[in-house]
Design a protein around this motif. Structure first.
Motif, mmCIF file in Angstrom:
data_model
loop_
_atom_site.group_PDB
_atom_site.id
_atom_site.type_symbol
_atom_site.label_atom_id
_atom_site.label_comp_id
_atom_site.label_asym_id
_atom_site.label_seq_id
_atom_site.Cartn_x
_atom_site.Cartn_y
_atom_site.Cartn_z
ATOM 1 N N ILE A 1 -5.849 1.991 -5.206
ATOM 2 C CA ILE A 1 -4.991 1.014 -4.531
ATOM 3 C C ILE A 1 -5.800 -0.217 -4.154
ATOM 4 O O ILE A 1 -5.357 -1.360 -4.337
ATOM 5 N N ASP B 1 -6.725 5.986 -2.767
ATOM 6 C CA ASP B 1 -7.021 4.804 -1.957
ATOM 7 C C ASP B 1 -7.920 3.833 -2.712
ATOM 8 O O ASP B 1 -7.766 2.618 -2.621
ATOM 9 N N LEU C 1 2.291 1.700 -3.578
ATOM 10 C CA LEU C 1 1.287 2.199 -4.520
ATOM 11 C C LEU C 1 0.863 3.620 -4.174
ATOM 12 O O LEU C 1 0.614 4.444 -5.059
ATOM 13 N N SER C 2 0.795 3.928 -2.881
ATOM 14 C CA SER C 2 0.430 5.273 -2.465
ATOM 15 C C SER C 2 1.452 6.300 -2.930
ATOM 16 O O SER C 2 1.113 7.390 -3.389
ATOM 17 N N ILE D 1 0.839 -1.205 0.000
ATOM 18 C CA ILE D 1 0.000 0.000 0.000
ATOM 19 C C ILE D 1 0.871 1.252 0.000
ATOM 20 O O ILE D 1 0.587 2.219 -0.725
ATOM 21 N N GLN E 1 -6.293 -2.285 -7.205
ATOM 22 C CA GLN E 1 -5.061 -2.973 -7.602
ATOM 23 C C GLN E 1 -4.808 -4.205 -6.736
ATOM 24 O O GLN E 1 -4.385 -5.245 -7.223
ATOM 25 N N VAL F 1 -7.635 -0.305 3.011
ATOM 26 C CA VAL F 1 -6.552 0.566 2.537
ATOM 27 C C VAL F 1 -6.463 1.810 3.405
ATOM 28 O O VAL F 1 -5.367 2.229 3.822
#
Length: 363
Positions: free
Chosen positions: A287, A284, A277-278, A274, A290, A298
């Motif tokens: 994410i 959010d 990706l963040s 997380i 994904q 998340v």
């Protein structure tokens, strides 16, 4: 086995080994020893005589004796070494011819133009297959070259792969078509690719061995390119390489496990995913999509990451993650052409990242 090292057949190798274990032997005696027909052993002895590994006994021409291995095999080994050297020279010559023909250029050319999307796809696959040292790739949506079949085999040869991905655009599904998912990126990393994210990349780019590059020429942003430039060794290629290196240094690390983070405690693999990706700029909601999880999960994990980093918002989280050096190990890691580094990376990828020879290659 002699059959592997010196080019003897299995039968020839077994017969020679049997012959050196006795003072002398007839074909019939050897046939019984190696479990073959006498007729076949007579033919094998003829081959061994030709190779000077066996000779007839002076006292009894019907019997055979083995030539001393130290002398006979050394001569044969030198012969094989000379053959290998000649093969290497021929291979180098053939490789130069192949690479020149595959690229379809004249000696003095700096740039060629590739016409047609299919021709571009074919050329990308072709030069990738011929890569010897390194592939550098900017992936910019929309993606039009997907799933080239050679990635796994080329990486297994020791070729280093470095990829900078432009982050997906949450509000535009068309622009995101073909953009790799988290699972695809994890599989690519497990296969040995080094992956980073950027807010944007300036162009689509594919560089091989620092010898040539393919630059697709885009028209409308929602269309696949109909033409591409093939750039050879020149100041222009040097500039493209410098551009890649600059963007690579600025790009955000992509991690798939907590083990890839440095100086970070209280963070598990999902937290690390997380965070990664963040830091690419995804929302959010994006994410959660994904990772195939819930938005609430998340959000809760992002809050936990903020608590660990002792910050109040996502902007501060990114700054603090960089300041604490959570991603520095990834930045300093050697390329996958070094076996130890590759093994270490594979150990840190979660179970979702099963290595595949068809890891995504996109342009």
């Amino acid at each position: 086995m002699l059959s592997d090292v010196l080019g003897l057949s299995t039968a020839e190798s077994e017969t020679y080994r049997a012959l050196i274990s006795v003072a002398s032997a007839t074909p019939a005696e050897l046939a019984e020893s190696v479990g073959r027909e006498a007729r076949q052993v007579v033919c094998i002895l003829g081959v061994l005589e030709d190779r000077r590994l066996a000779t007839r006994s002076l006292g009894d021409p019907t019997r055979f004796v083995a030539s001393p291995p130290a002398a006979a095999l050394q001569a044969l080994l030198r012969q094989r070494q000379n053959e290998l050297k000649r093969a290497e020279l021929e291979l180098d010559s053939l490789d130069k011819i192949y690479r020149s023909a595959a690229l379809g250029r004249g000696v003095g050319d700096v740039i060629d133009v590739i016409h047609g999307t299919e021709a571009i796809r074919e050329r990308v696959g072709q030069i990738q297959l011929g890569a010897r040292k390194e592939v550098m790739n900017f992936v910019k949506a929309p993606v039009f070259v997907v799933g080239n079949r050679t990635d796994g085999a080329v990486i297994a040869r020791g070729v280093r792969y470095r990829v900078v991905l432009e982050r997906p655009v949450p509000e535009n599904a068309m622009l995101n078509e073909g953009v790799p998912s988290f699972d695809e990126i994890a599989r690519a990393r497990a296969a040995g690719e080094e992956v980073r994210f950027a807010e944007t990349v300036p162009l689509k780019l594919f560089i091989v061995d620092r010898e040539f590059a393919i630059v697709p020429l885009l028209g409308r942003t929602d269309a696949a390119p109909a033409e591409a430039l093939l750039v050879y060794s020149s100041s222009l290629l040097d500039a493209l390489i410098a551009l890649f290196e600059s963007e690579w240094e600025k790009a955000t690390q992509f991690v798939t496990s907590a083990g890839a983070l440095q100086n970070a405690s209280g963070i598990d693999d999902l937290d690390a995913q997380i965070l990664s990706l963040s830091l690419t700029g995804l929302t959010d909601q994006a994410i959660a999509a994904q990772l195939r999880g819930s938005l609430r999960t998340v959000q809760r994990r992002v809050r936990h990451l903020m608590d660990v980093a002792k910050v109040q918002n996502r902007v501060q989280l990114g700054f603090q993650a960089a300041r604490l050096g959570w991603l520095e190990a990834e930045r300093d890691a050697p390329g996958p052409h070094e076996a130890t580094a590759t093994a270490t990376r594979r150990k840190t990828v979660p179970s979702v990242a099963t290595p595949s020879e068809n890891s995504p290659r996109k342009l």
